[in-house]
Design a protein around this motif. Sequence first.
Motif, PDB file in Angstrom:
ATOM      1  N   UNK A   1       0.547  63.634  -3.379  1.00 44.79           N
ATOM      2  CA  UNK A   1       0.228  63.360  -1.973  1.00 44.79           C
ATOM      3  C   UNK A   1      -0.977  62.443  -1.810  1.00 44.79           C
TER       4      UNK A   1
ATOM      5  N   UNK B   1      -7.445  72.584  13.099  1.00 37.82           N
ATOM      6  CA  UNK B   1      -6.413  73.599  12.915  1.00 37.82           C
ATOM      7  C   UNK B   1      -5.012  73.043  12.783  1.00 37.82           C
ATOM      8  N   UNK B   2      -4.885  71.730  12.586  1.00 39.20           N
ATOM      9  CA  UNK B   2      -3.547  71.161  12.422  1.00 39.20           C
ATOM     10  C   UNK B   2      -3.313  70.768  10.966  1.00 39.20           C
TER      11      UNK B   2
ATOM     12  N   UNK C   1      -1.198  71.505   8.693  1.00 43.10           N
ATOM     13  CA  UNK C   1       0.135  71.118   8.230  1.00 43.10           C
ATOM     14  C   UNK C   1       0.489  69.714   8.687  1.00 43.10           C
ATOM     15  N   UNK C   2      -0.129  69.265   9.773  1.00 47.58           N
ATOM     16  CA  UNK C   2       0.209  67.946  10.279  1.00 47.58           C
ATOM     17  C   UNK C   2      -0.662  66.846   9.699  1.00 47.58           C
TER      18      UNK C   2
ATOM     19  N   UNK D   1       1.447  64.689   7.606  1.00 50.52           N
ATOM     20  CA  UNK D   1       2.421  63.998   8.442  1.00 50.52           C
ATOM     21  C   UNK D   1       1.756  62.863   9.219  1.00 50.52           C
TER      22      UNK D   1
ATOM     23  N   UNK E   1       1.662  59.543   7.420  1.00 49.59           N
ATOM     24  CA  UNK E   1       2.908  58.787   7.374  1.00 49.59           C
ATOM     25  C   UNK E   1       3.283  58.261   8.747  1.00 49.59           C
ATOM     26  N   UNK E   2       2.916  59.024   9.769  1.00 46.55           N
ATOM     27  CA  UNK E   2       3.131  58.549  11.129  1.00 46.55           C
ATOM     28  C   UNK E   2       2.340  57.257  11.333  1.00 46.55           C
TER      29      UNK E   2
ATOM     30  N   UNK F   1       1.468  55.207   9.059  1.00 51.94           N
ATOM     31  CA  UNK F   1       2.118  54.152   8.281  1.00 51.94           C
ATOM     32  C   UNK F   1       3.249  53.505   9.070  1.00 51.94           C
TER      33      UNK F   1
END
Lengths: 293, 378
Positions: free
Chosen positions: A222, A260-261, A263-264, A267, A270-271, A273
């Motif tokens: 990652x 607190x995000x 997990x995102x 993401x 890549x968003x 990107x």
Amino acid sequence: MSMTTILQHCLTGISLGGAYALIAIGYTLVYGILRLINFAHGDIFMMAGYFMIFALTSFPWPIAILITLVVTTLMGIGIERAAYKPLRSAPRMSIMISAIGVSYLLQNLSTYLFTAIPRGYPEIPFLKKIFQMGELSASFVTILTPILTIILVVILMILVNKTKTGMAMRAVSKDFETAKLMGININRVISVTFAIGSFLAGVGSILYFTDRMSVTPFSGTLPGLKCFVAAVFGGIGNIPGAVVGGFFIGIVETLLVALGYSTFSDAFTFFLLIVMLLVRPTGLFGEKTVEKV
Amino acid sequence: MLKIKRNHLYSIIVLTLLMVFLYWLNANRLQNGMLVSVLQKGVILALVAVSMNLLNGFTGLFSLGQAGFMSIGAYTTAILLIPVQNLDGVYYMNGVHPAIRAFKMMVASSPEFIQIIFPFIALLLGGLLAAFAAAIVGIAVLRLKSDYLAIATLGLSEIVRAIFSSPQFDQVTNGSYGLNKIPNFPPMLWGAIPSLITPFIVVSICIVFIVFLIKSSYGRAFKAIREDEIAAEAMGINLFKHKSMSFIISSFFSAIAGGLLAMYMRSIEAKTFSITLTYDILLIVVIGGIGSVTGSVLSAFLVTAAKEWWLRFFDQPLLIGSWQVPLFRTGFRMVIFSILLMIVVLIYRRGIMGTNEFSWDRILKRLKFKRSKEGGKK
């Protein structure tokens, strides 16, 4: 969230960003010259973590760091020789598949050699020393990372812009074929590029893992992909761009985790990107002329 | 004409033999547990590999988003199929969303006929959802080329994974706990086809569809785009329409395979569908030959069997007499496998089949050639 907490997170983010920037340079240099996303770069970074663990068990830290950097650099050159050089005239897709294959091999090899159980990263005493600045506290490595990153980048810029090797690198990245015709030893330039990239990944690895405390065979994937995004964000092939991209992604990621995000946070990278490729495919500082997308 | 008839005859014989073999396997499944699980996983991966090949090999769009679309299919199928009485056990941490429970109650009380075909409806819904996602995402992503498309689709599949494992969707996807107690493959045709054979039938139907698509005018347009985009556009091929069509169809079948994988594994979590899964499938496609459907199918079985079964002995310590063979321990199998793979990538770049398809003519020709060679020696 109070001002101090925000500043504290920013400090962590800058530190993470520094490590990202060092890895991103490796991507940007290789992409600039070979037009290849070196998927194995993240795994080189991971292997450097393991080298350091083993070097520190039998040597004092200055020698261990030296050994880690030398071995990582040699590994980078070796991978290029073994896996990318035979495919120089093959289509771009083949080289990319080869890079994915190398990444797969390195992950499996390190799972075999070191098992998949996370290994504790050794503490280098002076890096872990805690500093207090007003209400902020930070370990020495947090402060050292951005400073060291900037110093290394300045040296690299001088190398690329002022030396003969640097000139050759720039020439090859502008036009592979013409550079070859002008008598530049392409293979040497590519080896130098991989050496620099791997060396910086080795430095980045020491700084990154000192903060994270453990290494697994998959801890390179990652960060590797994120650093590629950082390189694209800054404009691929552009060294200062990669550094800015690295810092930006590091800071935003840390802030997202703090909010607190967590997990995102992957993401988001890549968003970023996808948005960047659609809105400004050349990146922040990329040159407009080359048709890349 | 005669040749075509002969080839059809051969194919029918082989297919019949395969069916007989599968029924035999079904009768003796307890003694052949490993063979069953390898064949089932192989056939599921074959479908993903073929759908990836449709995109990468036939349309020339280098996409690495397969795992993401598979996870859409797998999650949809799993959520729809977990039995009502197991819901509380599965979602023991955060509870299940009331809408899902209500929907399941509705299905459970529907006529029997619907309940029998419901697993297939679930697969189809998963596929359609993935196709819909691909259609929307494709508008943005398909403008990118080669490695940028690869990294963007890779990113997309990571985004999908993040969404599925995020605490915000706990009541639907069960967050990082994943889903379990997913029912196994359903039987087909009121039990005429036992549940063990179902994945083979479903995958065969899907692959036959893809083969027909590749042979149609759409397939020729895909190949034209692969060879030269500008020339294809000049010949009047609508680039965006065909690219997104290939992308949507590939995602649809990946999701169906994902749904089958969920039934096969019985429990899934977001981690199952990480980048590594896409890499695994890409490597199957590469070993089989980029641009060959039969190659992908063959290599899916070969790779799965080698990885899960044949190379297994590398992981066990081996004693010859009293001498312990060095290197043999957990993980060595994967190292050997990766080295084999690098050899294929570097030296046998065309893979097993290259861009050729399986044909009886070629096999017979080769057999004859060998025979005449041997005859010459005599």
